[in-house]
Write a protein that holds these residues in place. Sequence first.
Motif, short mmCIF file in Angstrom:
data_model
loop_
_atom_site.label_atom_id
_atom_site.label_comp_id
_atom_site.label_asym_id
_atom_site.label_seq_id
_atom_site.Cartn_x
_atom_site.Cartn_y
_atom_site.Cartn_z
N ALA A 1 14.29 -31.82 2.12
CA ALA A 1 12.97 -31.67 1.15
C ALA A 1 12.10 -30.50 1.87
N SER A 2 12.33 -29.50 2.29
CA SER A 2 11.85 -28.47 3.30
C SER A 2 10.67 -27.80 2.45
N GLU A 3 11.02 -27.69 1.08
CA GLU A 3 10.37 -26.82 0.22
C GLU A 3 8.97 -27.94 -0.35
N LYS A 4 9.08 -28.98 -0.13
CA LYS A 4 8.04 -29.89 -0.42
C LYS A 4 7.27 -30.48 0.80
N VAL A 5 7.83 -30.63 1.92
CA VAL A 5 7.00 -30.96 3.19
C VAL A 5 6.21 -29.98 3.87
N THR A 6 5.06 -30.10 4.23
CA THR A 6 4.33 -29.27 4.66
C THR A 6 3.77 -29.57 6.36
N LEU A 7 3.43 -28.44 6.92
CA LEU A 7 2.97 -28.69 8.40
C LEU A 7 2.19 -29.83 8.68
N ARG A 8 1.17 -29.87 7.69
CA ARG A 8 0.14 -31.07 7.62
C ARG A 8 0.93 -32.50 7.51
N MET A 9 1.78 -32.43 6.75
CA MET A 9 2.61 -33.63 6.38
C MET A 9 3.42 -34.00 7.57
N LEU A 10 4.10 -33.15 8.37
CA LEU A 10 4.59 -33.66 9.76
C LEU A 10 3.60 -34.18 10.70
N ALA A 11 2.37 -33.40 10.69
CA ALA A 11 1.30 -33.65 11.76
C ALA A 11 0.97 -35.03 11.38
N ASN A 12 0.59 -35.49 10.15
CA ASN A 12 -0.13 -36.63 9.73
C ASN A 12 0.90 -37.63 9.15
N CYS A 13 2.13 -37.46 9.39
CA CYS A 13 3.12 -38.54 9.14
C CYS A 13 3.02 -38.90 7.49
N THR A 14 2.98 -37.80 6.67
CA THR A 14 3.10 -38.22 5.25
C THR A 14 4.28 -37.63 4.83
N SER A 15 5.00 -37.36 5.43
CA SER A 15 6.33 -36.60 5.16
C SER A 15 7.20 -37.33 4.32
N GLY A 16 7.33 -38.44 4.54
CA GLY A 16 8.40 -39.25 4.13
C GLY A 16 9.61 -39.50 4.76
N TYR A 17 9.85 -38.85 5.94
CA TYR A 17 10.94 -38.75 6.67
C TYR A 17 10.92 -40.11 7.32
N PRO A 18 12.18 -40.80 7.30
CA PRO A 18 12.66 -41.81 8.29
C PRO A 18 12.54 -41.91 9.83
N ASP A 19 11.92 -42.91 10.48
CA ASP A 19 11.98 -42.74 11.90
C ASP A 19 13.31 -42.91 12.51
N TYR A 20 14.00 -41.95 13.19
CA TYR A 20 15.22 -42.36 14.05
C TYR A 20 14.97 -43.22 15.13
N VAL A 21 13.91 -43.70 15.55
CA VAL A 21 13.66 -44.53 16.59
C VAL A 21 13.86 -45.97 15.93
N ALA A 22 13.66 -46.17 14.75
CA ALA A 22 13.77 -47.48 13.86
C ALA A 22 15.27 -47.68 13.45
N VAL A 23 15.96 -46.82 13.84
CA VAL A 23 17.43 -47.28 13.47
C VAL A 23 18.13 -48.03 14.50
N LYS A 24 18.81 -49.20 13.97
CA LYS A 24 19.23 -49.96 15.08
C LYS A 24 20.27 -49.31 15.87
N SER A 25 21.29 -48.49 15.29
CA SER A 25 22.36 -47.76 15.92
C SER A 25 21.76 -46.72 16.95
N PHE A 26 20.69 -46.30 16.92
CA PHE A 26 20.06 -45.46 17.81
C PHE A 26 19.51 -46.38 18.90
N VAL A 27 18.79 -47.63 18.58
CA VAL A 27 18.19 -48.27 19.86
C VAL A 27 19.45 -49.03 20.56
N ASP A 28 20.51 -49.24 19.85
CA ASP A 28 21.51 -49.76 20.75
C ASP A 28 22.11 -48.68 21.52
N ALA A 29 22.34 -47.41 21.04
CA ALA A 29 22.79 -46.36 22.04
C ALA A 29 21.86 -46.18 23.10
N LEU A 30 20.71 -46.30 22.86
CA LEU A 30 19.66 -46.23 23.91
C LEU A 30 19.69 -46.79 24.93
#
Length: 353
Positions: free
Chosen positions: A86-115
């Motif tokens: 959704a790069s045509e909808k997400v703005t720099l502001r949304m990245l900076a204030n966490c309103t983009s809607g992107y999920p957090d990779y740190v919250a993914v269980k398989s990521f935590v397991d690998a870490l």
Amino acid sequence: MAAAAKRAMEKYHLKAVLVRVTKGTEEVATLVMGESMTGVPATVEMHFRNGAVAISYLGTVLLQLVDEGTVGLDDTIDEWLPDALASEKVTLRMLANCTSGYPDYVAVKSFVDALYKDPFRAWTTEDQLSYVADKPLLYEPGTNWSYAHTNFVLLGEALSAITGEPVDELIRKRIVEPLGMRGTQSHQTAVIPEPVLHAYTKERGTYEESTFWNPSWTLAKGTVMVTDIHDLATSARAIGKGELVSEKSHKEQVGPSLAGLGGPTKKCPETVCVKQTSSFHYGICTWASVGGWILQNPSFYGWGALQAYLPEKDLAIAASATLEKEAKVGLNGGQMVFEEIAAVLAPGHPPEP
């Protein structure tokens, strides 16, 4: 103040505590307690990771580019990150204030397991983003709020693409050098310059040293940093006062425009969408509390730190702490120290981050 720090140390089972408090440009006190390693006292010169403090630096660089007319906060990211969802909808502001809607990779269980399976692993940007590559947006961009490391990784990539410079160079030239922070450096590897404040954690089930676990998974390439307690206090005041950006941009940086916005929604589980409450809100890559504190509170791998600034009193508090075996897993000892000291130095200004 020393009594407050000692109280926090005993109450929360902290192994080492470093604190610096300034009022204006004057030192109120700098304190060091405890041990870095058994038989090795902590010292004021010791370096530690500053984690999420670098997120405020990302936001500051973004706002500087806005001040210079290079970009606008509401520019969509498709020009620089066309492959992002959704790069045509997400703005720099949304990245900076966490309103983009992107999920957090740190919250993914398989990521935590690998870490935790290999805490010495070196992570690339591609590695980080791969854990959310096949996941949909949590909500329509701009309609909700959810703290996600994914936003900051992408923001770092965007800033580098916009300027043609690596993020570590942007931060060095635009923030570290202008503020004279000689103890602050970017290191994408696990290196920490001597002297080092050693860290310990029970995150993997046993109390172990975690000092040199690789931190490259945490943020954007170039924003994995180390600092010292003097620089952390300098940073707290500079970010809190808006010394490096225009007055208009500083209002964006710490303003309450998102207060009360944030999940959970049906597509945004409680572990991912942390609800912004009446006690704090998120600005541009920076937290602010209802009591007036502007802050960041990084915590990982057994380290916990906090930089905070109270404009009303021109008061800056920087704290870093490590944990004893008896400490609660995941505790941010620096935050606990800050809360004890803030209650003494600024009663009536709730310190909750």
